[in-house]
Each structure stands twice: as structure tokens, then as C-alpha cells.
Design a protein around this motif. Structure first.
Motif, PDB file in Angstrom:
ATOM      1  N   TYR A  97       0.818  -1.207   0.000  1.00  0.00           N
ATOM      2  CA  TYR A  97       0.000   0.000   0.000  1.00  0.00           C
ATOM      3  C   TYR A  97       0.853   1.259   0.000  1.00  0.00           C
ATOM      4  N   GLY A  98       1.998   1.231   0.658  1.00  0.00           N
ATOM      5  CA  GLY A  98       2.849   2.406   0.668  1.00  0.00           C
ATOM      6  C   GLY A  98       3.337   2.797  -0.712  1.00  0.00           C
ATOM      7  N   ASP A  99       3.723   1.805  -1.520  1.00  0.00           N
ATOM      8  CA  ASP A  99       4.161   2.083  -2.888  1.00  0.00           C
ATOM      9  C   ASP A  99       3.004   2.590  -3.736  1.00  0.00           C
ATOM     10  N   LEU A 100       1.850   1.939  -3.609  1.00  0.00           N
ATOM     11  CA  LEU A 100       0.678   2.357  -4.378  1.00  0.00           C
ATOM     12  C   LEU A 100       0.262   3.776  -4.008  1.00  0.00           C
ATOM     13  N   HIS A 103       2.361   6.518  -5.596  1.00  0.00           N
ATOM     14  CA  HIS A 103       2.085   6.674  -7.024  1.00  0.00           C
ATOM     15  C   HIS A 103       0.757   7.395  -7.242  1.00  0.00           C
ATOM     16  N   LEU A 104      -0.277   6.972  -6.534  1.00  0.00           N
ATOM     17  CA  LEU A 104      -1.584   7.610  -6.703  1.00  0.00           C
ATOM     18  C   LEU A 104      -1.516   9.098  -6.385  1.00  0.00           C
ATOM     19  N   HIS A 105      -0.818   9.441  -5.314  1.00  0.00           N
ATOM     20  CA  HIS A 105      -0.755  10.844  -4.901  1.00  0.00           C
ATOM     21  C   HIS A 105      -0.111  11.705  -5.980  1.00  0.00           C
ATOM     22  N   THR A 106       0.912  11.194  -6.635  1.00  0.00           N
ATOM     23  CA  THR A 106       1.557  11.969  -7.700  1.00  0.00           C
ATOM     24  C   THR A 106       0.630  12.182  -8.887  1.00  0.00           C
ATOM     25  N   GLN A 107      -0.377  11.312  -9.025  1.00  0.00           N
ATOM     26  CA  GLN A 107      -1.339  11.427 -10.120  1.00  0.00           C
ATOM     27  C   GLN A 107      -2.606  12.179  -9.709  1.00  0.00           C
ATOM     28  N   ALA A 115      -4.581   1.283   6.271  1.00  0.00           N
ATOM     29  CA  ALA A 115      -4.377   0.640   7.562  1.00  0.00           C
ATOM     30  C   ALA A 115      -3.334   1.414   8.362  1.00  0.00           C
ATOM     31  N   SER A 116      -3.090   0.986   9.594  1.00  0.00           N
ATOM     32  CA  SER A 116      -2.160   1.711  10.459  1.00  0.00           C
ATOM     33  C   SER A 116      -0.726   1.585   9.982  1.00  0.00           C
ATOM     34  N   LEU A 117      -0.428   0.581   9.166  1.00  0.00           N
ATOM     35  CA  LEU A 117       0.905   0.480   8.585  1.00  0.00           C
ATOM     36  C   LEU A 117       0.806   0.253   7.090  1.00  0.00           C
ATOM     37  N   PRO A 118       1.645   0.949   6.303  1.00  0.00           N
ATOM     38  CA  PRO A 118       1.566   0.893   4.848  1.00  0.00           C
ATOM     39  C   PRO A 118       2.410  -0.211   4.232  1.00  0.00           C
ATOM     40  N   HIS A 119       3.001  -1.072   5.054  1.00  0.00           N
ATOM     41  CA  HIS A 119       3.936  -2.083   4.582  1.00  0.00           C
ATOM     42  C   HIS A 119       3.251  -3.323   4.026  1.00  0.00           C
ATOM     43  N   ILE A 120       1.960  -3.459   4.252  1.00  0.00           N
ATOM     44  CA  ILE A 120       1.232  -4.679   3.896  1.00  0.00           C
ATOM     45  C   ILE A 120       0.889  -4.715   2.407  1.00  0.00           C
ATOM     46  N   SER A 121       0.754  -5.932   1.875  1.00  0.00           N
ATOM     47  CA  SER A 121       0.418  -6.086   0.458  1.00  0.00           C
ATOM     48  C   SER A 121      -1.078  -5.904   0.237  1.00  0.00           C
ATOM     49  N   VAL A 122      -1.435  -5.457  -0.950  1.00  0.00           N
ATOM     50  CA  VAL A 122      -2.830  -5.213  -1.271  1.00  0.00           C
ATOM     51  C   VAL A 122      -3.638  -6.509  -1.197  1.00  0.00           C
ATOM     52  N   ALA A 123      -3.174  -7.562  -1.851  1.00  0.00           N
ATOM     53  CA  ALA A 123      -3.934  -8.811  -1.889  1.00  0.00           C
ATOM     54  C   ALA A 123      -4.097  -9.414  -0.503  1.00  0.00           C
ATOM     55  N   GLY A 124      -3.032  -9.399   0.298  1.00  0.00           N
ATOM     56  CA  GLY A 124      -3.117  -9.978   1.627  1.00  0.00           C
ATOM     57  C   GLY A 124      -4.038  -9.215   2.538  1.00  0.00           C
ATOM     58  N   LEU A 279      -2.659   8.961   7.413  1.00  0.00           N
ATOM     59  CA  LEU A 279      -3.582   7.879   7.782  1.00  0.00           C
ATOM     60  C   LEU A 279      -2.873   6.716   8.478  1.00  0.00           C
ATOM     61  N   PRO A 280      -1.735   6.238   7.990  1.00  0.00           N
ATOM     62  CA  PRO A 280      -1.023   5.208   8.754  1.00  0.00           C
ATOM     63  C   PRO A 280      -0.410   5.813  10.023  1.00  0.00           C
ATOM     64  N   HIS A 281      -0.237   4.984  11.035  1.00  0.00           N
ATOM     65  CA  HIS A 281       0.474   5.449  12.230  1.00  0.00           C
ATOM     66  C   HIS A 281       1.982   5.456  12.005  1.00  0.00           C
ATOM     67  N   PHE A 282       2.444   4.591  11.094  1.00  0.00           N
ATOM     68  CA  PHE A 282       3.883   4.367  10.939  1.00  0.00           C
ATOM     69  C   PHE A 282       4.351   4.763   9.542  1.00  0.00           C
ATOM     70  N   LYS A 283       5.556   5.299   9.478  1.00  0.00           N
ATOM     71  CA  LYS A 283       6.148   5.672   8.204  1.00  0.00           C
ATOM     72  C   LYS A 283       6.502   4.433   7.401  1.00  0.00           C
ATOM     73  N   PHE A 284       6.453   4.573   6.098  1.00  0.00           N
ATOM     74  CA  PHE A 284       6.679   3.453   5.189  1.00  0.00           C
ATOM     75  C   PHE A 284       8.092   2.896   5.307  1.00  0.00           C
ATOM     76  N   GLY A 285       9.062   3.740   5.539  1.00  0.00           N
ATOM     77  CA  GLY A 285      10.443   3.288   5.539  1.00  0.00           C
ATOM     78  C   GLY A 285      10.963   2.800   6.875  1.00  0.00           C
ATOM     79  N   PHE A 286      10.070   2.671   7.885  1.00  0.00           N
ATOM     80  CA  PHE A 286      10.506   2.299   9.215  1.00  0.00           C
ATOM     81  C   PHE A 286       9.792   1.041   9.685  1.00  0.00           C
ATOM     82  N   THR A 287      10.374   0.371  10.681  1.00  0.00           N
ATOM     83  CA  THR A 287       9.735  -0.810  11.267  1.00  0.00           C
ATOM     84  C   THR A 287       8.440  -0.403  11.953  1.00  0.00           C
ATOM     85  N   PRO A 288       7.313  -1.006  11.581  1.00  0.00           N
ATOM     86  CA  PRO A 288       6.058  -0.634  12.225  1.00  0.00           C
ATOM     87  C   PRO A 288       5.930  -1.255  13.597  1.00  0.00           C
ATOM     88  N   SER A 289       5.116  -0.621  14.447  1.00  0.00           N
ATOM     89  CA  SER A 289       4.797  -1.128  15.778  1.00  0.00           C
ATOM     90  C   SER A 289       6.081  -1.466  16.528  1.00  0.00           C
TER      91      SER A 289
END
Length: 425
Positions: A97-100, A103-107, A115-124, A279-289
Motif C-alpha cells: 500500500y505504501g508504494d501504491l 504513485h496515486l498521490h503523484t497522479q 491501515a495503520s501500517l503501509p507495509h502490507i500487500s494489497v492482496a493480503g 492515515l497510517p500510524h507508521f512511516k513506510f520506511g521504518f519498522t512498524p509497531s
């Protein structure tokens, strides 16, 4: 995340995770794979009698484990196809979600929630009904407009909202096929401000939860008062008054887990910023929680929020010693068959536990017993011990999903031991 000393069974599988994100599940697969094309994935599925996909590994139970083949879809060609006319984007299932979001924001576009962390995959995330917070926002699966998946015989199936049983396929627990692409609804991009307020009285919980675009309340069950309120409000909305609901404003950034570095968290103190950085609690480039943890989560009717929280008072002395933090949120109702929010607005009680399964499981059982009068539906990707018959009774379309599972996977290609426990053949 590949364990030291282990080797993949093919040259393309070296970086397939051997454990889940928390480390409490070591995958039992006989072989690990990383296909680089959809055709290769289809051949792999068609030739396997037991196979599962692993996403970001941010699940805390064995629904995704298998003694057969484990496959990551992260090696498939990335897809981000924005359809401005329809207000939708089609993406690779393995995309995070973080990568997506970037990209969306630039468009000029956004997702309605994260979700609270952006590290998770869309399908999962979609397959387990993972969510953010907000009384008017559904879980992440509610934004799904279409799916592409490889079915048990290796065929490629594409379905959209008009398809029969689509509402049963979205939150599919990975049991209906391997999701290669997901189509999501998008909205125009927007900005938010994040404020943290301290020391909320329980009587003000309902008002607090409905006070902003997305709200999370954190507590530790060591006091009847609620420790923190994280309010993510639209940037041009009025600031909360200094004495908002009797709380005080945090004068420095906070981490939900005491003692963890605040640098890992998204900007607070009212600094405006794009939706995906608030919206997420945690930054994309850092270990969440905290990383070393277990998690449980239960969805009860929104109207029962105060009563459900009060029901845990008698076991607070058991919860607190094995708890890192508890998060309270809201999620809007949807029509997805296995969504914990199916046909009811929800109040969500989330528990981040210490990394000690033996100590945590008895407390989980006590929590479930106290919440039982509210028909709690556990998050499919977390730790829970709910009896299968009780869980089935809490979902009006549970039997319909079981029938769909038998129809799309008659030979049990995507079956796991835990799936068989909750959806017997």
C-alpha cells in the motif's frame, strides 16, 4: 527474511520469507517459489497439489501456512493502471500500500483509507479484511471493484462487482485462488492533520471516535481512563479546542507503544500533509509497531462499544501484564461475506501482545469469553481461539462461503490445516 542456512528449491525463490513478520510462525512448506510471470505461476499452481501465497507476512496465525508449495507474487511484473474515467486503479496483488499510495498521490488520487501500517500487500490485506479507522469508512476490502486470480486448475479468473458471489470472493482468506491483480476505487487526493490528545475519559469515547476523518484511541488497561486519542482530520477543518473533551494536547510526537522511537511514526502536532503520510500510524520506511509482538483483534457492533470495553474490566489485571498497547477503532458496515464488518458498523478492540504465545493464549481466551455476548468477529489474520461453530454462527453467509470454497477448490489445492478447522470439507 530468509532464514540463515536455508536454501530455496529454485533459483527464483531465494528471498521468499520462511517466517511471518512477527516470527511466531515458521512456514512448513516443502518448497518455496518466486515466479516472474503469470504464466509461470499458472503452471506452478496447476502442477501442485497444495499451494499458498505469502504476502508481506503480516499475519499472526497459520491460515497462510502450508506443507506444500509456498509462493511469493512479488516477482511478477508490477502493474499500476489508473482509470481516471471510472475512478479506479488496477494493481499487482503483491504491491504494498505504501508504494501504491505514493504513485496515486503523484497522479492526484488517493484511497479513501489506509491501515495503520503501509507495509502490507494489497492482496493480503484485502483477503483478510484488514482496515483503518473511521465511522464512515469501510475496511480496505470494501474498496475492491475487481479481482484477477489463478484458480486451482491453473486458469486465470477475472471477476468484478457484477459477478455472482463476488461479495464472497473478496475476503477470501487466500482459499479461492492466488490473487494476481486487484482493482480498487480511488478518490481525489487530499490532505490531513494529525493531532494526539492525552487522557480521555471513557464516557467521551463515542464522541471521540466520531470526531475526525480517522480516529484511534490507545489504552493499556492499567487505568480506566484512555491514554491517547490520535485524530486524523481533514486539513481545512477547524482545530480541536484546547480543552477538547477534557483532554490535553500532546506537546511532542508519540509512539503507540511506550518506549519505542517516535521517529517511526507519521507526523503529528497538526502539521498538514498528504493522506498517505497521515492515515497510517507508521512511516513506510521504518519498522512498524514494536516488531516483537503478537496481535489479536475483535469486531463488535458499533453501538456496543462502551459495554464491550466495560466487559473487559474484570480481566484487566490479566490483560495488562502481557499487553504492549490496545487500540480502539471504528469501521463501517459492508456486504462482503467474511468481512468482520458484514452488515454491521463495528467497534474494534485491537490488542498488541508481548511475544510470548504461552502467556498470551490464556488471556486471549479470557478476552473472547468476556466479549462473547457481543458476538465478536476476530480479525482473520490475528491470534484467536474462537470455536469454529461459534464463529460460523456470527456470519450470515458463512455456509455460502464454505460452499463457494468447495466449488472453486474441490481438491483442496489452497487448503491449510487451519482452513480445514474453520471450513471443514
Amino acid at each position: 527474511m530468509t532464514a540463515q542456512g536455508e536454501h530455496a528449491t529454485s533459483t527464483t525463490a531465494a528471498d521468499v520469507p520462511r517466517r511471518n513478520w512477527a516470527g511466531n510462525v515458521r512456514y512448513a512448506a516443502r518448497a518455496f517459489h518466486r515466479p516472474t510471470s503469470v504464466d509461470e505461476l499458472r503452471r506452478l499452481v496447476a502442477g501442485s497439489n497444495r499451494i499458498r501465497a505469502v504476502g508481506s507476512g503480516h499475519s499472526f496465525n497459520r491460515f497462510g501456512d502450508t506443507d506444500g508449495d509456498l509462493v511469493t507474487l512479488a516477482g511478477l511484473p508490477p502493474v499500476v493502471d489508473l482509470d481516471r474515467e471510472r475512478g479506479q486503479v488496477t494493481v499487482s496483488g503483491a504491491m504494498r500500500y505504501g508504494d501504491l499510495a505514493r504513485h496515486l498521490h503523484t497522479q492526484g488520487y488517493a484511497l479513501a483509507n489506509l491501515a495503520s501500517l503501509p507495509h502490507i500487500s494489497v492482496a493480503g490485506a484485502v483477503a483478510t479484511a484488514t482496515h483503518g479507522s473511521g465511522q464512515t469508512h469501510g475496511n480496505l476490502a470494501s474498496a475492491v471493484a475487481g479481482l484477477e486470480l489463478v484458480t486451482a486448475d491453473g486458469d486465470l479468473l477475472r471477476v468484478d462487482r457484477d459477478a455472482d458471489a463476488f461479495a464472497g470472493m473478496v475476503v477470501g482468506l487466500g482459499a479461492l485462488g492466488l490473487i494476481t491483480r486487484v482493482t480498487l476505487d480511488v478518490v481525489p487526493t487530499f490532505e490531513l492533520r494529525q493531532y494526539v490528545r492525552l487522557d480521555l475519559d471513557r464516557e467521551a469515547l463515542d464522541e471521540a471516535l466520531g470526531s475526525a476523518y480517522s480516529v484511534s484511541v490507545f489504552t493499556d488497561f492499567r487505568s480506566p481512563r484512555l491514554r491517547e486519542v490520535w485524530r486524523k482530520q481533514v486539513a481545512d477543518q477547524p482545530l480541536p479546542p484546547a480543552d477538547w473533551l477534557g483532554t490535553t494536547a500532546a506537546d511532542a510526537p508519540r509512539h503507540p507503544v511506550l518506549g519505542m522511537p517516535v521517529e517511526n511514526c507519521t507526523p503529528q502536532l497538526g502539521e498538514p500533509g498528504p493522506w498517505h503520510e497521515r492515515l497510517p500510524h507508521f512511516k513506510f520506511g521504518f519498522t512498524p509497531s514494536s516488531g516483537d509482538e503478537l496481535q489479536s483483534e475483535y469486531h463488535v457492533p458499533r453501538a456496543a462499544a462502551a459495554d464491550a470495553l466495560a466487559a473487559l474490566d474484570d480481566v484487566a489485571h490479566l490483560i495488562a501484564p502481557v499487553l504492549l498497547v490496545s487500540e480502539l477503532r471504528t469501521v463501517a458496515a459492508d456486504e462482503l461475506w467474511l468481512s468482520p464488518n458484514h452488515q454491521r458498523d463495528s467497534f474494534v478492540l485491537h490488542f498488541t501482545w508481548v511475544d510470548d504465545t504461552a502467556a498470551v493464549l490464556p488471556v486471549v481466551a479470557q478476552v473472547e469469553e468476556r466479549l462473547a455476548p457481543f458476538a465478536p468477529r476476530p480479525h482473520w489474520g490475528k491470534v484467536f481461539v474462537t470455536d469454529p461453530a461459534e464463529l460460523a454462527a456470527r456470519y450470515p453467509r458463512y455456509a455460502d462461503f464454505a460452499a463457494l470454497l468447495r466449488h472453486l477448490d474441490p481438491t483442496g489445492t489452497f487448503r491449510t490445516e487451519l482452513l480445514d478447522r474453520y471450513f471443514p470439507r
